[in-house]
Design an enzyme around this catalytic site. Structure first.
Site, PDB file in Angstrom:
ATOM      1  N   CYS A 112      32.291  57.786  47.109  1.00 27.10           N
ATOM      2  CA  CYS A 112      32.036  56.410  47.537  1.00 27.10           C
ATOM      3  C   CYS A 112      33.306  55.865  48.164  1.00 27.10           C
ATOM      4  O   CYS A 112      34.335  55.742  47.483  1.00 27.10           O
ATOM      5  CB  CYS A 112      31.628  55.532  46.356  1.00 27.10           C
ATOM      6  SG  CYS A 112      31.513  53.787  46.840  1.00 27.10           S
ATOM      7  N   CYS A 169      25.659  53.268  45.588  1.00 30.10           N
ATOM      8  CA  CYS A 169      26.691  52.647  44.754  1.00 30.10           C
ATOM      9  C   CYS A 169      26.253  51.235  44.348  1.00 30.10           C
ATOM     10  O   CYS A 169      26.003  50.396  45.214  1.00 30.10           O
ATOM     11  CB  CYS A 169      28.021  52.587  45.504  1.00 30.10           C
ATOM     12  SG  CYS A 169      29.254  51.643  44.583  1.00 30.10           S
ATOM     13  N   LYS A 228      28.380  38.829  41.101  1.00 34.08           N
ATOM     14  CA  LYS A 228      29.577  39.460  41.614  1.00 34.08           C
ATOM     15  C   LYS A 228      29.859  38.884  43.007  1.00 34.08           C
ATOM     16  O   LYS A 228      28.920  38.659  43.770  1.00 34.08           O
ATOM     17  CB  LYS A 228      29.282  40.961  41.734  1.00 34.08           C
ATOM     18  CG  LYS A 228      30.495  41.817  41.920  1.00 34.08           C
ATOM     19  CD  LYS A 228      30.048  43.276  41.972  1.00 34.08           C
ATOM     20  CE  LYS A 228      31.151  44.208  42.266  1.00 34.08           C
ATOM     21  NZ  LYS A 228      32.083  44.149  43.207  1.00 34.08           N
ATOM     22  N   LYS A 285      30.651  39.796  50.129  1.00 32.46           N
ATOM     23  CA  LYS A 285      30.550  39.200  51.467  1.00 32.46           C
ATOM     24  C   LYS A 285      29.097  39.071  51.897  1.00 32.46           C
ATOM     25  O   LYS A 285      28.709  38.102  52.530  1.00 32.46           O
ATOM     26  CB  LYS A 285      31.329  40.047  52.469  1.00 32.46           C
ATOM     27  CG  LYS A 285      32.802  39.769  52.365  1.00 32.46           C
ATOM     28  CD  LYS A 285      33.561  40.372  53.526  1.00 32.46           C
ATOM     29  CE  LYS A 285      35.031  40.390  53.210  1.00 32.46           C
ATOM     30  NZ  LYS A 285      35.670  41.680  53.377  1.00 32.46           N
ATOM     31  N   CYS A 321      34.537  52.511  46.596  1.00 29.85           N
ATOM     32  CA  CYS A 321      35.302  52.680  45.335  1.00 29.85           C
ATOM     33  C   CYS A 321      36.484  53.623  45.544  1.00 29.85           C
ATOM     34  O   CYS A 321      37.330  53.734  44.668  1.00 29.85           O
ATOM     35  CB  CYS A 321      34.447  53.286  44.229  1.00 29.85           C
ATOM     36  SG  CYS A 321      32.952  52.400  43.809  1.00 29.85           S
ATOM     37  N   HIS A 376      41.147  38.422  42.726  1.00 28.44           N
ATOM     38  CA  HIS A 376      42.468  39.060  42.764  1.00 28.44           C
ATOM     39  C   HIS A 376      43.506  38.275  41.976  1.00 28.44           C
ATOM     40  O   HIS A 376      44.538  38.809  41.601  1.00 28.44           O
ATOM     41  CB  HIS A 376      42.964  39.190  44.220  1.00 28.44           C
ATOM     42  CG  HIS A 376      42.230  40.220  45.001  1.00 28.44           C
ATOM     43  ND1 HIS A 376      41.616  39.937  46.201  1.00 28.44           N
ATOM     44  CD2 HIS A 376      41.990  41.526  44.762  1.00 28.44           C
ATOM     45  CE1 HIS A 376      41.037  41.033  46.660  1.00 28.44           C
ATOM     46  NE2 HIS A 376      41.249  42.005  45.806  1.00 28.44           N
ATOM     47  N   HIS A 424      28.828  48.628  45.769  1.00 29.37           N
ATOM     48  CA  HIS A 424      28.961  48.411  47.212  1.00 29.37           C
ATOM     49  C   HIS A 424      27.643  48.460  47.977  1.00 29.37           C
ATOM     50  O   HIS A 424      27.623  48.247  49.180  1.00 29.37           O
ATOM     51  CB  HIS A 424      29.976  49.415  47.795  1.00 29.37           C
ATOM     52  CG  HIS A 424      31.347  49.230  47.212  1.00 29.37           C
ATOM     53  ND1 HIS A 424      31.795  49.945  46.127  1.00 29.37           N
ATOM     54  CD2 HIS A 424      32.318  48.357  47.528  1.00 29.37           C
ATOM     55  CE1 HIS A 424      33.006  49.540  45.798  1.00 29.37           C
ATOM     56  NE2 HIS A 424      33.342  48.578  46.629  1.00 29.37           N
ATOM     57  N   HIS A 475      40.782  37.291  47.397  1.00 28.80           N
ATOM     58  CA  HIS A 475      39.761  36.352  46.897  1.00 28.80           C
ATOM     59  C   HIS A 475      40.166  35.922  45.488  1.00 28.80           C
ATOM     60  O   HIS A 475      41.142  36.444  44.937  1.00 28.80           O
ATOM     61  CB  HIS A 475      38.367  36.951  46.977  1.00 28.80           C
ATOM     62  CG  HIS A 475      38.176  38.229  46.214  1.00 28.80           C
ATOM     63  ND1 HIS A 475      38.301  38.293  44.845  1.00 28.80           N
ATOM     64  CD2 HIS A 475      37.881  39.491  46.619  1.00 28.80           C
ATOM     65  CE1 HIS A 475      38.077  39.525  44.439  1.00 28.80           C
ATOM     66  NE2 HIS A 475      37.839  40.283  45.510  1.00 28.80           N
TER      67      HIS A 475
HETATM   68  N1  MSP Z   1      43.627  49.402  45.090  1.00 24.18           N
HETATM   69  C1  MSP Z   1      42.974  49.470  43.841  1.00 24.18           C
HETATM   70  C2  MSP Z   1      43.971  49.342  42.703  1.00 24.18           C
HETATM   71  C3  MSP Z   1      45.053  50.364  42.666  1.00 24.18           C
HETATM   72  S1  MSP Z   1      46.124  50.145  41.338  1.00 24.18           S
HETATM   73  C4  MSP Z   1      47.038  51.522  41.304  1.00 24.18           C
HETATM   74  C5  MSP Z   1      41.937  48.348  43.717  1.00 24.18           C
HETATM   75  N2  MSP Z   1      42.068  47.314  44.538  1.00 24.18           N
HETATM   76  S2  MSP Z   1      41.105  46.031  44.516  1.00 24.18           S
HETATM   77  O1  MSP Z   1      41.560  45.203  45.586  1.00 24.18           O
HETATM   78  O2  MSP Z   1      39.741  46.432  44.569  1.00 24.18           O
HETATM   79  O3  MSP Z   1      41.333  45.311  43.145  1.00 24.18           O
HETATM   80  C6  MSP Z   1      42.623  44.864  42.767  1.00 24.18           C
HETATM   81  C7  MSP Z   1      42.562  44.188  41.408  1.00 24.18           C
HETATM   82  O4  MSP Z   1      41.749  43.014  41.505  1.00 24.18           O
HETATM   83  C8  MSP Z   1      41.936  45.067  40.322  1.00 24.18           C
HETATM   84  O5  MSP Z   1      42.584  44.856  39.077  1.00 24.18           O
HETATM   85  C9  MSP Z   1      40.522  44.549  40.251  1.00 24.18           C
HETATM   86  O6  MSP Z   1      39.908  44.726  39.000  1.00 24.18           O
HETATM   87  C10 MSP Z   1      40.778  43.065  40.483  1.00 24.18           C
HETATM   88  N3  MSP Z   1      39.575  42.391  40.931  1.00 24.18           N
HETATM   89  C11 MSP Z   1      38.889  42.585  42.090  1.00 24.18           C
HETATM   90  N4  MSP Z   1      37.802  41.764  42.075  1.00 24.18           N
HETATM   91  C12 MSP Z   1      37.776  41.041  40.926  1.00 24.18           C
HETATM   92  C13 MSP Z   1      36.975  40.024  40.388  1.00 24.18           C
HETATM   93  N5  MSP Z   1      35.910  39.561  41.007  1.00 24.18           N
HETATM   94  N6  MSP Z   1      37.347  39.510  39.201  1.00 24.18           N
HETATM   95  C14 MSP Z   1      38.469  39.900  38.524  1.00 24.18           C
HETATM   96  N7  MSP Z   1      39.250  40.868  39.004  1.00 24.18           N
HETATM   97  C15 MSP Z   1      38.892  41.481  40.172  1.00 24.18           C
HETATM   98  O7  MSP Z   1      41.079  48.451  42.855  1.00 24.18           O
END
Ligand code: MSP
Length: 472
Positions: free
Chosen positions: A124, A143, A294, A297, A127, A21, A146, A18
């Protein structure tokens, strides 16, 4: 020339990418490109986090094998990164056999700090995190991220003795040996560090089967975060690679604020247990919100980055996320804001400038005498070195807006009309030089636009047939 190692958090592959990321990638890529134009050699990791119950459960719901599921989703992330023109050099998957072997070796090397004990508490899965009693009480057992009740666990686990390293981590953070940005997160981390208990680093195989087996104990599987955090060094070939020490420690690790705690506490504790130096900087960015909330889904406000990219193109995407999403604070994405930024700024300021200058130059057969680039301004370097990307981008944009004003004031078209060729040439050359200097500073942010601008002005000047950023 320095060797610079840059990392990004590896996303879970339990869904599609999304727009949130994109933050890690845009920021890290901007920094990587900045380091390269300074003449440094860059190694830049990206990858996917593929173990854990969260992913296994999703595959089960969809009735596909977990391996098939992670293969497919990892590819989606890889394609997304490519679409963003992220200049990564290494891509790691936590299901790579080499990674798994190296993580097992890491476990062995940490064994002096590992002990077995009973865990009774909360977890969780969203998380992938153990929840303290205090957190459980504060959240009423649900949580907040979530919206799911925590799961009660009573199991025998291996623990990692964080307490062996707390003093050393505190000292490193306080002295900025391990710099945490933004500064205001540092206090937050130090408070969390004080409260951090030893961390459980395994689950019984009966509870978690999709993970790396604990060496010499087939009844246990490693906790996903231990496996995931290790990626930053296994991707460099730790422990056996001969050039590992040339790249480690990382100069900058980019993570979202939601996962800073893992990177500022568990990760340094692991590195200290391995006798490795700590990363130099942890850059913790804010969250991208959609319509002030935030993305989720269940709310139905998740924005698909591919839709944004297909509709507006890569330059527009990077422009918005690097300039209008503040590097450190939470910021809002709305289609309206995005479209305004595209039309009123990217198309009006930069697109028009390129079109006006190149059309005038082509029409009057102006040649641009290529000059040595005047380099990066001190102010720009100061901001980029401090990871203040959105502010550095503002600075570049001011230069672009000033050039638009300068054309209006210099009125090269009047010089052409009155036949003042020498003056016209000088005026146009100064404007083009200004634009190419600004383009140099722009290139870490908008590499594609920068390339197109250079193509237009270097060599025989040809105005682009279609506007660089057609109004939408
Ligand atoms: N798998 C773990 C990270 C492991 S690193 C050794 C994880 N994955 S995640 O898919 O939830 O998030 C991946 C990255 O995307 C993280 O840096 C997270 O902060 C970032 N983001 C996820 N959603 C976000 C937003 N809505 N906005 C900005 N960054 C976001 O955590």
């Amino acid at each position: 020339m320095e060797k610079i190692y840059i990392t990004t958090a590896i996303p879970y592959v339990n869904g599609n990418p999304h727009i949130g990321h994109a933050m890690d990638y845009c920021l890290a890529d901007c920094y990587a490109r900045y380091q390269r134009i300074k003449g440094n050699e860059v190694r830049f990791q990206a990858g996917t986090d593929e173990h854990g119950n969260k992913i296994a459960q999703k595959a089960k719901e969809l009735n596909v094998s977990v391996q098939e599921y992670v293969n497919e989703n990892s590819e989606k992330f890889k394609n997304f990164i490519k679409k963003l023109n992220v200049s990564y050099t290494d891509f790691i998957r936590t299901t790579d056999v080499e990674h798994e072997k190296r993580v097992q070796e890491i476990w062995r090397r940490l064994s002096d700090h590992i002990y077995k004990a009973k865990y009774e508490g909360w977890y969780c899965t969203g998380c992938e995190r153990y929840i303290t009693k205090k957190e459980y009480e504060e959240t009423g057992g649900v949580c907040p991220d979530h919206q799911k009740p925590y799961e009660r666990l009573e199991e025998e686990n291996y623990y990692y003795r964080i307490s062996d390293f707390k003093d050393r981590i505190r000292e490193a953070i306080e002295s900025d040996e391990l710099r945490i940005l933004p500064e205001f997160r540092k206090k937050e981390v130090l408070r969390l560090l004080n409260e951090s208990p030893d961390v459980s680093i395994s689950r019984p195989v009966s509870q978690l089967s999709w993970g790396v087996p604990v060496p010499d104990d087939p009844s246990q599987v490693m906790y996903v975060w231990l496996d995931a955090l290790s990626n930053y060094i296994t991707v460099l070939g730790f422990p056996e690679s001969l050039d590992f020490a040339e790249w480690w420690p990382a100069d900058a690790q980019f993570v979202g604020k939601d996962i800073l705690r893992f990177h500022a506490i568990i990760w340094p504790a692991m590195l200290l247990g391995l006798n490795l130096p700590l990363p130099r900087t942890l850059v913790s960015h804010g969250m991208v919100l959609c319509d002030g909330q935030k993305m989720s889904k269940s709310i139905g406000n998740v924005v698909d980055p591919v839709e944004v990219l297909d509709k507006y193109g890569l330059d527009a995407f990077r422009y918005f996320f690097l300039r209008h999403i503040d590097t450190f604070a939470d910021s809002d994405f709305t289609w309206e804001k995005f479209s305004d930024a595209y039309n009123n700024e990217l198309a009006n300021d930069l697109g028009n400038l390129v079109q006006r200058l190149s059309t005038l130059a082509e029409k009057n057969q102006i040649t641009y005498d290529k000059k040595e680039n005047s380099g990066l301004s001190d102010e720009y370097i100061g901001l980029m070195d401090n990871f203040e990307f959105s502010k550095a981008f503002d600075l570049v944009w001011n230069r672009i807006q000033r050039l638009n004003k300068q054309i209006d004031e210099d009125k090269p078209w009047s010089l052409a009309k009155s036949g003042e060729i020498e003056k016209l040439n000088k005026c146009m050359n100064s404007l083009i030089e200004g634009l190419l200097d600004a383009t140099y500073e722009l290139s870490p942010f908008l590499p594609n636009a920068a390339e197109k601008i250079i193509e237009v002005f270097e060599g025989q000047i040809r105005a682009p047939k279609a506007p660089l950023f057609p109004k939408s």
